[in-house]
Design an enzyme around this catalytic site. Structure first.
Site, PDB file in Angstrom:
ATOM      1  N   SER A 136       1.203  -0.997  -0.417  1.00  0.00           N
ATOM      2  CA  SER A 136      -0.216   0.152   0.265  1.00  0.00           C
ATOM      3  C   SER A 136       0.539   1.189   0.032  1.00  0.00           C
ATOM      4  CB  SER A 136      -0.903   0.400   1.193  1.00  0.00           C
ATOM      5  OG  SER A 136      -1.597   0.912   1.425  1.00  0.00           O
ATOM      6  N   TYR A 149      -2.318  -0.844  10.851  1.00  0.00           N
ATOM      7  CA  TYR A 149      -2.459  -1.074   9.409  1.00  0.00           C
ATOM      8  C   TYR A 149      -0.885  -1.278   8.426  1.00  0.00           C
ATOM      9  CZ  TYR A 149      -3.975  -1.649   4.416  1.00  0.00           C
ATOM     10  OH  TYR A 149      -3.866  -1.804   3.127  1.00  0.00           O
TER      11      TYR A 149
HETATM   12  P1  NAP Z   1     -11.044  -6.554  -0.275  1.00  0.00           P
HETATM   13  O1  NAP Z   1     -12.102  -6.210  -1.022  1.00  0.00           O
HETATM   14  O2  NAP Z   1     -11.697  -6.520   1.578  1.00  0.00           O
HETATM   15  O3  NAP Z   1     -10.274  -8.536   0.071  1.00  0.00           O
HETATM   16  C1  NAP Z   1      -9.587  -9.128   0.540  1.00  0.00           C
HETATM   17  C2  NAP Z   1     -10.050 -10.306   0.451  1.00  0.00           C
HETATM   18  O4  NAP Z   1      -8.366 -10.924   1.431  1.00  0.00           O
HETATM   19  C3  NAP Z   1     -11.328 -11.016   0.631  1.00  0.00           C
HETATM   20  O5  NAP Z   1     -11.380 -11.604  -0.192  1.00  0.00           O
HETATM   21  C4  NAP Z   1     -11.388 -11.460   2.097  1.00  0.00           C
HETATM   22  O6  NAP Z   1     -11.904 -12.279   2.512  1.00  0.00           O
HETATM   23  C5  NAP Z   1      -9.453 -12.262   2.551  1.00  0.00           C
HETATM   24  N1  NAP Z   1      -8.238 -12.102   3.694  1.00  0.00           N
HETATM   25  C6  NAP Z   1      -9.183 -11.380   4.717  1.00  0.00           C
HETATM   26  N2  NAP Z   1      -9.086 -11.898   5.800  1.00  0.00           N
HETATM   27  C7  NAP Z   1      -8.644 -12.985   5.317  1.00  0.00           C
HETATM   28  C8  NAP Z   1      -7.654 -14.114   6.337  1.00  0.00           C
HETATM   29  N3  NAP Z   1      -7.092 -14.481   7.390  1.00  0.00           N
HETATM   30  N4  NAP Z   1      -7.872 -15.389   5.435  1.00  0.00           N
HETATM   31  C9  NAP Z   1      -8.118 -15.462   4.088  1.00  0.00           C
HETATM   32  N5  NAP Z   1      -8.321 -14.613   3.860  1.00  0.00           N
HETATM   33  C10 NAP Z   1      -8.500 -13.480   3.960  1.00  0.00           C
HETATM   34  O7  NAP Z   1      -9.615  -5.822   0.238  1.00  0.00           O
HETATM   35  P2  NAP Z   1      -8.994  -5.153  -0.309  1.00  0.00           P
HETATM   36  O8  NAP Z   1      -9.057  -4.111  -1.339  1.00  0.00           O
HETATM   37  O9  NAP Z   1      -9.487  -6.146  -1.985  1.00  0.00           O
HETATM   38  O10 NAP Z   1      -7.268  -5.750  -0.999  1.00  0.00           O
HETATM   39  C11 NAP Z   1      -6.279  -6.143  -0.876  1.00  0.00           C
HETATM   40  C12 NAP Z   1      -5.254  -6.159  -1.080  1.00  0.00           C
HETATM   41  O11 NAP Z   1      -4.973  -4.801  -0.726  1.00  0.00           O
HETATM   42  C13 NAP Z   1      -4.759  -5.671   0.491  1.00  0.00           C
HETATM   43  O12 NAP Z   1      -3.506  -6.263   1.432  1.00  0.00           O
HETATM   44  C14 NAP Z   1      -5.112  -4.166   1.302  1.00  0.00           C
HETATM   45  O13 NAP Z   1      -3.706  -4.006   2.327  1.00  0.00           O
HETATM   46  C15 NAP Z   1      -4.868  -3.836   0.126  1.00  0.00           C
HETATM   47  N6  NAP Z   1      -4.925  -2.513  -0.639  1.00  0.00           N
HETATM   48  C16 NAP Z   1      -6.214  -2.728  -0.392  1.00  0.00           C
HETATM   49  C17 NAP Z   1      -6.617  -0.845  -0.345  1.00  0.00           C
HETATM   50  C18 NAP Z   1      -7.920  -0.797  -0.940  1.00  0.00           C
HETATM   51  O14 NAP Z   1      -7.938   1.081  -1.041  1.00  0.00           O
HETATM   52  N7  NAP Z   1      -8.836  -0.690  -0.813  1.00  0.00           N
HETATM   53  C19 NAP Z   1      -5.560   0.154  -0.904  1.00  0.00           C
HETATM   54  C20 NAP Z   1      -4.122  -0.340  -0.668  1.00  0.00           C
HETATM   55  C21 NAP Z   1      -3.658  -1.912  -0.612  1.00  0.00           C
HETATM   56  P3  NAP Z   1     -13.001 -12.727   3.331  1.00  0.00           P
HETATM   57  O15 NAP Z   1     -13.702 -11.665   2.741  1.00  0.00           O
HETATM   58  O16 NAP Z   1     -13.560 -13.561   3.350  1.00  0.00           O
HETATM   59  O17 NAP Z   1     -12.446 -11.903   5.067  1.00  0.00           O
END
Ligand code: NAP
Length: 244
Positions: A136, A149
């Site tokens: 991130s 985080y």
């Molecule tokens: P998201 O929409 O919340 O999706 C996260 C996915 O990871 C979901 O399928 C979730 O499953 C799964 N997950 C979470 N905890 C888990 C666990 N303990 N074991 C197995 N699976 C797990 O999030 P996203 O925005 O796509 O984020 C993905 C990555 O991008 C993360 O590493 C985040 O830090 C990074 N990121 C996101 C953003 C943003 O603004 N969205 C910005 C920068 C970086 P469940 O829903 O079933 O828990």
């Protein structure tokens, strides 16, 4: 971006929703065999329907023993995307042991564990590989209420570099992508205050956040031979935020 991953097997964590799901879909469309790892079974069922042949693995990656049971015998993997993560918004003075441990176990410890399993296999088979850690912008800049985080992502920067240094001689590359806000469930939850949303968006030189496809494209680029000379590095998918 047209990339071909025919003949390769890719493992994507957090493949149920958001960036991980988009990555799993794109890899499947580009010919890879995909192992989709996530926590919610219903997400795996719908993904397998959309992308026939995807191998579903349902596990909580925050649980070391359960992850070992689920992935210990995963077999040959050529490409790994460590994407699963949680973003718990909490003022610094309210951080608890539970929030700290949960965040580090899911966001960082599982990256070590899953990467070890996959890299051991690559080394044993004597094949090259590529690992992408989804980090991130908060690995590089301070925003309020995300101390834990941000710390997981800051640590991920050094984990990525040291993994790259150690695994490079085995022809295994390790890089990160560092997105700004993406409007997934996580992005919406972190930015539910419309005033904060507007203020933060305006601070991006491009006047926008990142699109999910932009992040997925950068992940696929780093997985592919198009980035064959890049390791220990990070692509900022930040709409210019960090350079302004
Ligand atoms: P998201 O929409 O919340 O999706 C996260 C996915 O990871 C979901 O399928 C979730 O499953 C799964 N997950 C979470 N905890 C888990 C666990 N303990 N074991 C197995 N699976 C797990 O999030 P996203 O925005 O796509 O984020 C993905 C990555 O991008 C993360 O590493 C985040 O830090 C990074 N990121 C996101 C953003 C943003 O603004 N969205 C910005 C920068 C970086 P469940 O829903 O079933 O828990």
């Amino acid at each position: 971006m047209q990339l071909n991953f025919q003949g390769l097997r890719a493992l994507v964590t957090g493949a149920g929703k958001g960036i991980g799901r988009g990555t799993a879909q794109a890899l499947h469309a580009a010919g890879a065999r995909v192992v989709a790892v996530t926590r919610t079974q219903a997400d795996l069922v719908s993904l397998a329907r959309e992308c026939p042949g995807v191998e579903p693995v349902c596990v909580d990656l925050g649980d070391w023993e359960a992850t070992e049971r689920a992935l210990g015998d995963v077999g040959a993997v050529d490409l790994l995307v460590n994407n699963a993560g949680v973003a718990i918004v909490q003022p610094f003075l309210s951080i608890t042991k539970e929030i700290f441990d949960r965040s580090f176990h899911v966001n960082l410890r599982s990256v070590v564990q899953v990467s070890q399993i996959v890299a051991h296999g690559m080394v044993k088979r004597g094949v090259p590989g590529s690992i992408v850690n989804v980090s991130s912008i908060v690995a590089h800049t301070a925003l309020p209420n995300v101390a834990v985080y941000s710390s997981t992502k800051g640590a991920m920067t050094m984990l990525t570099k040291v993994m790259a240094a150690e695994l490079g001689p085995h022809k295994i590359r390790v890089n990160s992508v560092n997105p700004t806000v993406v409007m997934t469930n996580m992005g919406k939850q972190v930015l539910e205050d419309p005033e904060l949303f507007k203020r933060l968006q305006e601070r991006h030189p491009l006047g926008k956040f990142a699109e999910l496809e932009d992040v997925v494209n950068s992940i696929l680029f780093l997985l592919s031979d198009c980035s064959a000379s890049t390791t220990g590095s990070g692509i900022m998918v930040d709409a210019g935020y960090l350079s302004s």
